[in-house]
Design a protein around this motif. Sequence first.
Motif, short mmCIF file in Angstrom:
data_model
loop_
_atom_site.label_atom_id
_atom_site.label_comp_id
_atom_site.label_asym_id
_atom_site.label_seq_id
_atom_site.Cartn_x
_atom_site.Cartn_y
_atom_site.Cartn_z
N LYS A 188 0.85 -1.15 -0.11
CA LYS A 188 -0.09 0.02 -0.02
C LYS A 188 0.85 1.25 -0.01
O LYS A 188 0.62 2.04 -0.90
N SER A 189 1.96 1.11 0.72
CA SER A 189 2.79 2.24 0.90
C SER A 189 3.59 2.59 -0.59
O SER A 189 3.83 3.73 -1.05
N GLU A 190 3.95 1.47 -1.25
CA GLU A 190 4.53 1.72 -2.61
C GLU A 190 3.64 2.26 -3.71
O GLU A 190 4.05 2.46 -4.43
N GLN A 191 2.19 2.10 -3.55
CA GLN A 191 1.44 2.66 -4.34
C GLN A 191 1.72 4.17 -4.42
O GLN A 191 1.03 5.06 -5.44
N ARG A 192 2.18 4.73 -3.49
CA ARG A 192 2.59 6.10 -3.56
C ARG A 192 3.56 6.46 -4.69
O ARG A 192 3.99 8.05 -4.91
N LEU A 193 4.29 5.47 -4.92
CA LEU A 193 5.58 5.85 -5.88
C LEU A 193 5.26 5.23 -7.44
O LEU A 193 4.65 4.32 -7.44
N ASP A 194 6.14 5.82 -8.17
CA ASP A 194 5.81 5.31 -9.76
C ASP A 194 7.07 4.19 -9.59
O ASP A 194 8.15 4.64 -10.15
N VAL A 195 6.64 3.09 -9.32
CA VAL A 195 7.80 2.04 -9.06
C VAL A 195 8.80 1.82 -10.57
O VAL A 195 9.93 1.77 -10.48
N ASP A 196 7.82 1.62 -11.38
CA ASP A 196 8.31 1.28 -12.71
C ASP A 196 9.19 2.33 -13.38
O ASP A 196 10.50 2.18 -13.80
N ALA A 197 8.78 3.80 -13.09
CA ALA A 197 9.53 4.51 -13.83
C ALA A 197 11.04 4.74 -12.85
O ALA A 197 11.94 5.18 -13.34
N LEU A 198 10.69 4.74 -11.73
CA LEU A 198 12.00 4.75 -10.77
C LEU A 198 12.98 3.81 -10.99
O LEU A 198 14.27 4.17 -11.10
N ILE A 199 12.66 2.57 -11.43
CA ILE A 199 13.44 1.56 -11.67
C ILE A 199 14.04 1.76 -13.10
O ILE A 199 15.19 1.51 -13.24
N GLU A 200 13.52 2.26 -13.97
CA GLU A 200 13.78 2.37 -15.40
C GLU A 200 14.82 3.51 -15.29
O GLU A 200 15.97 3.31 -16.09
N ASP A 201 14.57 4.59 -14.58
CA ASP A 201 15.58 5.80 -14.49
C ASP A 201 16.81 5.29 -13.88
O ASP A 201 17.99 5.68 -14.23
N ALA A 202 16.94 4.34 -12.65
CA ALA A 202 18.01 4.00 -11.92
C ALA A 202 18.65 2.92 -13.01
O ALA A 202 20.18 3.33 -13.22
N ILE A 203 18.17 2.11 -13.72
CA ILE A 203 18.83 1.10 -14.52
C ILE A 203 19.86 2.06 -15.92
O ILE A 203 20.61 1.75 -16.35
N SER A 204 19.02 3.06 -16.12
CA SER A 204 19.63 4.02 -17.32
C SER A 204 20.85 4.61 -17.03
O SER A 204 21.74 4.92 -17.87
#
Length: 387
Positions: free
Chosen positions: A358-374
């Motif tokens: 539920k707390s993670e729903q406040r985050l754009d998980v996929d976008a954050l991961i893609e940004d880190a990987i890039s």
Amino acid sequence: MQPNILLVRYGEIFLKGQNRPYFISALVNKVKQAVKPIGAHVFYSDSRIYVRADDLDDCARRVCNVFGVHSVSLAIELDKKDIDVIGEAAVSLLEGKKGTFKINSRRSDKTFPMNSIEISTEVGGRVLEKRPDLVVDIHKPEHVVEVEVRDMVYVHSGRIMGMGGMPIGTSGKAMLLLSGGIDSPVAGFMMAKRGLMLEAIHFASPPYTSEQAKEKVVKLLSILSKYCGNLRMHVVPFTKIQMEIYEKCPEDELTVIMRRFMMRIAQRIAEKTECGALITGESMGQVASQTMLSLNCTNSAVDMLVLRPLIGFDKTDIIDVAEKIDSYETSILPFEDCCTVFTPKHPVTKPKLSHIEKSEQRLDVDALIEDAISGIEIIDVDSEGRI
């Protein structure tokens, strides 16, 4: 006479049955890689690996660091199968020694006219003729000379123990989550010992973590490379993810949510690099994020196998291994890592997965991961620890 060849023994590979040739071939190749920098020659014959080198002591040190090697001996190789010459070799190995001795003999060449007991008796007699100050003790001798009659004759005294385990790569490949602490290098070492080829992933949080902190992790990678061969590390920029978690999620859940992001990113990189599992240095109950409920929350973020070789170790056990592999002094250097920068004062020890999700729903998980990987930086270290 001086030792002129290194005799290499393997351990549990003997248990592999019909697959044994595959494991032996892999081990021979790893031994070759280990001694290539010193120009040594490696060959396999009659259930033994042999190495010729100008510097046998350096050669032995390198070979003993190869996973799959049980022990090595600096031996005298004799091309003449003559009992008098064998006796001379045994006497030379006991030069300067005092106390008791024993001769152990093995004869795989059945054309040799003496059996093993007769060889030991004859060689022991020749030793006593030359060294009447020595005493035979077949039960608890201070010195043991071993005679092996194979395609050639090998005479040696003493064994240097190797790392044991299985040759790297024979169990597949896995991604090690490498921090700057004591635990994760030990975890990587232990799984490499079971035959896993390693790649590593490290999470950095500049400017909260310094360049010195990254250099420390590279040094740990170079220490591991001496056992694991060439290694590649993926350095992931993690600051943005941590700041987002810090600003939008409950403080006591920061560590668990952060670990879930690490696992997701590690799985993404592992899949791209054909790794079949993740490796972490977690130990049950050591910190808040390593309780059973916390580990369950971490595991649920990925669907890849997670290996935790230290799960039942206490800190003393882990430090013992770290000292053995020479990673401990580097691990305790006082440079921060991303796991300590944003540590909450009172982290949750019994997290509920539903609350974490539920707390993670406040985050754009996929976008954050893609940004880190890039933004990943690749660092390669060779088997000599060179970047």
